[in-house]
Design a protein around this motif. Structure first.
Motif, PDB file in Angstrom:
ATOM      1  N   ALA A 152     -38.768 -15.650  16.304  1.00  0.00           N
ATOM      2  CA  ALA A 152     -37.684 -16.627  16.815  1.00  0.00           C
ATOM      3  C   ALA A 152     -36.227 -15.989  17.748  1.00  0.00           C
ATOM      4  N   ALA A 153     -36.134 -15.403  16.150  1.00  0.00           N
ATOM      5  CA  ALA A 153     -34.436 -14.207  16.647  1.00  0.00           C
ATOM      6  C   ALA A 153     -34.770 -13.173  17.890  1.00  0.00           C
ATOM      7  N   VAL A 154     -36.252 -12.892  17.278  1.00  0.00           N
ATOM      8  CA  VAL A 154     -36.229 -11.526  18.382  1.00  0.00           C
ATOM      9  C   VAL A 154     -36.638 -12.082  19.965  1.00  0.00           C
ATOM     10  N   GLN A 213     -30.126 -19.741  19.427  1.00  0.00           N
ATOM     11  CA  GLN A 213     -29.412 -18.817  18.545  1.00  0.00           C
ATOM     12  C   GLN A 213     -29.096 -19.123  17.318  1.00  0.00           C
ATOM     13  N   MET A 214     -28.157 -19.936  17.215  1.00  0.00           N
ATOM     14  CA  MET A 214     -27.376 -20.015  15.923  1.00  0.00           C
ATOM     15  C   MET A 214     -28.220 -20.734  14.839  1.00  0.00           C
ATOM     16  N   GLY A 215     -28.870 -22.090  15.743  1.00  0.00           N
ATOM     17  CA  GLY A 215     -29.777 -22.169  14.799  1.00  0.00           C
ATOM     18  C   GLY A 215     -30.741 -21.393  14.106  1.00  0.00           C
ATOM     19  N   VAL A 216     -30.833 -20.483  14.965  1.00  0.00           N
ATOM     20  CA  VAL A 216     -32.163 -19.659  14.277  1.00  0.00           C
ATOM     21  C   VAL A 216     -31.892 -18.282  12.957  1.00  0.00           C
ATOM     22  N   GLN A 217     -30.213 -18.650  13.530  1.00  0.00           N
ATOM     23  CA  GLN A 217     -29.459 -17.368  12.298  1.00  0.00           C
ATOM     24  C   GLN A 217     -28.849 -17.973  11.590  1.00  0.00           C
TER      25      GLN A 217
END
Length: 164
Positions: free
Chosen positions: A74-76, A34-38
């Protein structure tokens, strides 16, 4: 005794304890991803406000929009396990939460692969041009597929052979 029963016996844990452990491990994995996606999403949000953005051609703009939407998806997907857990909290559905969350994580990795590939395509196209962009995007796609799908399959095969 199947592999799941063997593992449970080795760990001396109940099915509920195993589900709790599996969910905790999955959440830790999701935190990393999630950190990478953000970071990717935040980067994409800043691009339209850059002066050079207006010089992008229609292919580059389309790639940008595609990349942005893939990053949102991806985040969702990667946050959906938290919503699934919250929606089924205290319903006695931990096994279903773990199974569903694991499937969501797999789907999220597929979408993230596409988002990263698309981001590389856009950036390399802007910096170097289309031929280099397609080579770099292809290399990105291949790397993600090999490391995120191929490597686990290879290790699983090794473990299966070792255990038989």
């Amino acid at each position: 005794m199947n592999d799941d029963e063997k593992l449970r016996a080795e760990r001396s844990e109940s099915e509920a304890e195993r589900n709790d452990r599996n969910f905790a491990e999955l959440l830790q994995e999701l935190r990393v991803v999630q950190m990478g996606v953000q970071i990717l999403f935040a980067f994409l949000l800043t691009l339209p406000f850059q002066s050079r953005f207006t010089t992008l051609d229609s292919f580059q703009r389309g790639t940008y929009v595609t990349t942005l939407l893939l990053a949102v998806l991806a985040a969702v997907i990667f946050t959906a396990p938290a919503a699934l857990h919250r929606g089924l909290f205290r319903e006695g559905a931990k096994a279903e939460i773990v199974t569903g969350s694991s499937r969501l994580a797999g789907a999220g990795l597929v979408v993230l692969t596409l988002a990263l590939t698309s981001a590389v395509l856009l950036i390399i196209d802007v910096v170097h041009g289309a031929p280099e962009a397609f080579v770099a995007a292809g290399a990105t796609l291949l790397t993600c597929v090999l490391l995120w799908a191929g490597l686990p399959l290879l290790v699983r095969r090794h473990v299966t052979r070792r255990n038989t």
